[in-house]
Design a protein around this motif. Sequence first.
Motif, PDB file in Angstrom:
ATOM      1  N   SER A   1     -30.210 -20.876  15.200  1.00  0.00           N
ATOM      2  CA  SER A   1     -29.272 -21.868  14.674  1.00  0.00           C
ATOM      3  C   SER A   1     -27.983 -21.195  14.214  1.00  0.00           C
ATOM      4  O   SER A   1     -28.005 -20.106  13.649  1.00  0.00           O
ATOM      5  N   GLN A   2     -26.868 -21.870  14.474  1.00  0.00           N
ATOM      6  CA  GLN A   2     -25.591 -21.390  13.970  1.00  0.00           C
ATOM      7  C   GLN A   2     -25.412 -21.869  12.537  1.00  0.00           C
ATOM      8  O   GLN A   2     -25.746 -23.002  12.197  1.00  0.00           O
ATOM      9  N   LEU A   3     -24.887 -21.000  11.708  1.00  0.00           N
ATOM     10  CA  LEU A   3     -24.692 -21.348  10.311  1.00  0.00           C
ATOM     11  C   LEU A   3     -23.360 -22.060  10.078  1.00  0.00           C
ATOM     12  O   LEU A   3     -23.166 -22.677   9.033  1.00  0.00           O
ATOM     13  N   ASN A   4     -22.439 -21.940  11.025  1.00  0.00           N
ATOM     14  CA  ASN A   4     -21.138 -22.587  10.853  1.00  0.00           C
ATOM     15  C   ASN A   4     -20.761 -23.354  12.121  1.00  0.00           C
ATOM     16  O   ASN A   4     -20.968 -22.880  13.224  1.00  0.00           O
ATOM     17  N   VAL A   5     -20.230 -24.536  11.927  1.00  0.00           N
ATOM     18  CA  VAL A   5     -19.839 -25.395  13.039  1.00  0.00           C
ATOM     19  C   VAL A   5     -18.412 -25.871  12.810  1.00  0.00           C
ATOM     20  O   VAL A   5     -18.118 -26.517  11.805  1.00  0.00           O
ATOM     21  N   PRO A   6     -17.472 -25.563  13.721  1.00  0.00           N
ATOM     22  CA  PRO A   6     -16.077 -25.989  13.548  1.00  0.00           C
ATOM     23  C   PRO A   6     -15.930 -27.505  13.621  1.00  0.00           C
ATOM     24  O   PRO A   6     -16.741 -28.199  14.234  1.00  0.00           O
ATOM     25  N   ASP A   7     -14.882 -28.005  12.994  1.00  0.00           N
ATOM     26  CA  ASP A   7     -14.513 -29.415  13.076  1.00  0.00           C
ATOM     27  C   ASP A   7     -13.957 -29.673  14.471  1.00  0.00           C
ATOM     28  O   ASP A   7     -12.952 -29.084  14.870  1.00  0.00           O
ATOM     29  N   ILE A   8     -14.592 -30.569  15.225  1.00  0.00           N
ATOM     30  CA  ILE A   8     -14.194 -30.795  16.618  1.00  0.00           C
ATOM     31  C   ILE A   8     -12.783 -31.367  16.721  1.00  0.00           C
ATOM     32  O   ILE A   8     -12.077 -31.154  17.716  1.00  0.00           O
ATOM     33  N   PHE A   9     -12.308 -32.073  15.695  1.00  0.00           N
ATOM     34  CA  PHE A   9     -10.956 -32.633  15.735  1.00  0.00           C
ATOM     35  C   PHE A   9      -9.911 -31.537  15.519  1.00  0.00           C
ATOM     36  O   PHE A   9      -8.818 -31.589  16.098  1.00  0.00           O
TER      37      PHE A   9
ATOM     38  N   TRP B   1     -16.510 -18.880  15.725  1.00  0.00           N
ATOM     39  CA  TRP B   1     -15.379 -19.164  16.598  1.00  0.00           C
ATOM     40  C   TRP B   1     -14.080 -18.897  15.838  1.00  0.00           C
ATOM     41  O   TRP B   1     -13.961 -19.223  14.648  1.00  0.00           O
ATOM     42  N   HIS B   2     -13.109 -18.323  16.537  1.00  0.00           N
ATOM     43  CA  HIS B   2     -11.791 -18.176  15.934  1.00  0.00           C
ATOM     44  C   HIS B   2     -10.707 -18.449  16.977  1.00  0.00           C
ATOM     45  O   HIS B   2     -10.982 -18.499  18.179  1.00  0.00           O
ATOM     46  N   VAL B   3      -9.510 -18.649  16.492  1.00  0.00           N
ATOM     47  CA  VAL B   3      -8.374 -18.874  17.380  1.00  0.00           C
ATOM     48  C   VAL B   3      -7.443 -17.668  17.281  1.00  0.00           C
ATOM     49  O   VAL B   3      -7.150 -17.173  16.189  1.00  0.00           O
ATOM     50  N   ARG B   4      -7.034 -17.168  18.431  1.00  0.00           N
ATOM     51  CA  ARG B   4      -6.076 -16.059  18.490  1.00  0.00           C
ATOM     52  C   ARG B   4      -4.689 -16.684  18.565  1.00  0.00           C
ATOM     53  O   ARG B   4      -4.421 -17.537  19.427  1.00  0.00           O
ATOM     54  N   ALA B   5      -3.816 -16.281  17.646  1.00  0.00           N
ATOM     55  CA  ALA B   5      -2.519 -16.953  17.556  1.00  0.00           C
ATOM     56  C   ALA B   5      -1.455 -16.036  16.973  1.00  0.00           C
ATOM     57  O   ALA B   5      -1.763 -15.072  16.259  1.00  0.00           O
ATOM     58  N   TYR B   6      -0.209 -16.375  17.276  1.00  0.00           N
ATOM     59  CA  TYR B   6       0.935 -15.711  16.639  1.00  0.00           C
ATOM     60  C   TYR B   6       1.163 -16.381  15.291  1.00  0.00           C
ATOM     61  O   TYR B   6       1.273 -17.607  15.193  1.00  0.00           O
ATOM     62  N   ASP B   7       1.196 -15.575  14.252  1.00  0.00           N
ATOM     63  CA  ASP B   7       1.401 -16.066  12.895  1.00  0.00           C
ATOM     64  C   ASP B   7       2.883 -15.910  12.545  1.00  0.00           C
ATOM     65  O   ASP B   7       3.391 -14.795  12.445  1.00  0.00           O
ATOM     66  N   ARG B   8       3.573 -17.019  12.357  1.00  0.00           N
ATOM     67  CA  ARG B   8       5.010 -16.978  12.105  1.00  0.00           C
ATOM     68  C   ARG B   8       5.353 -16.398  10.739  1.00  0.00           C
ATOM     69  O   ARG B   8       6.477 -15.969  10.513  1.00  0.00           O
ATOM     70  N   LYS B   9       4.399 -16.361   9.826  1.00  0.00           N
ATOM     71  CA  LYS B   9       4.654 -15.780   8.508  1.00  0.00           C
ATOM     72  C   LYS B   9       4.676 -14.255   8.583  1.00  0.00           C
ATOM     73  O   LYS B   9       5.605 -13.603   8.093  1.00  0.00           O
TER      74      LYS B   9
END
Length: 299
Positions: A112-120, A163-171
């Motif tokens: 079982s996964q312990l964390n589930v992302p919000d699908i929205f 799960w994570h998102v790879r992104a450019y952080d503008r800060k």
Amino acid sequence: MKMDLDDFNYAQKQRLGYIDFKLMFVGHLTRSEIVSHFEKGLSSATRDINLYKELCPSNMVYDAKDKKYYQSTSFKPLFTHDPRKTLVKMANQITDGFDAIGETNFPIESPSQLNVPDIFIVAKLVQAIINNKAVNIIYTSLSSGSIAREIVPHSIVDNGLRWHVRAYDRKSKSFRDFVLTRITKATIKTSPVSREEEKLEDHQWMRMMPLQLVPHPTNVSHSTAIELDYGMVNGVLEINIRAAMAGYLLRRWNVDCTVKGTLVGGEYHLWLRNYQTLYGADNLAIAPGYKSESEAEEK
């Protein structure tokens, strides 16, 4: 009389599910996409769209110039898109968007996964990536708590634990990983994305690293068992991985990253034989036993 999904046959539900999926995760849809995906005629695709509009009259708007149906601001999905199933499907390029009904229950279990992302939240990020848009998010980190950030996402990744998102952080003006479950709000921006924010400029993502994994030299008595576990050829498992992902893989599989394979413990079945390949990669603090070139020299 109000229509219900139970009033339709399986094939109709599949096509409605496809329309729902495209609107939610891509943000737009065309008749020709339905025609191509289901090998149906234009008139049939039109009937499917009209049927969807009868069921969800406020979910999409038509742009005559683009000849596309766009997700409306009041969009509410017709189907329930299970987060785990949908993420796995998208990761494997299975984007039929139809997992709400008709599934076979196979006799297969996984931990079982312990964390589930919000699908929205996932849907907003996927839309932004596909349409090359920036996103305003509320992000909660261990160091800073909940703060607003503006990111330009380019990939959603399963690192084996979450799960994570790879992104450019503008800060910070750098590319980073953001854990999906720590994002509580996401709003797509209409402002343009600049060149330095695009995926091709994420050098850690674009750099491919060759890894040579072998049975651990001291912790494994019967190396053949490990060779069989990982399908090694001539005692070596050779894989290529993005530099941005190397640390996650090495931690997940408990790969000993010391120079001579000196970590002790039954969990260390693998050793990274060509540890030099890691030089210059970020996110290696989590790689078991790894020390940077400067750290090794100091020691």
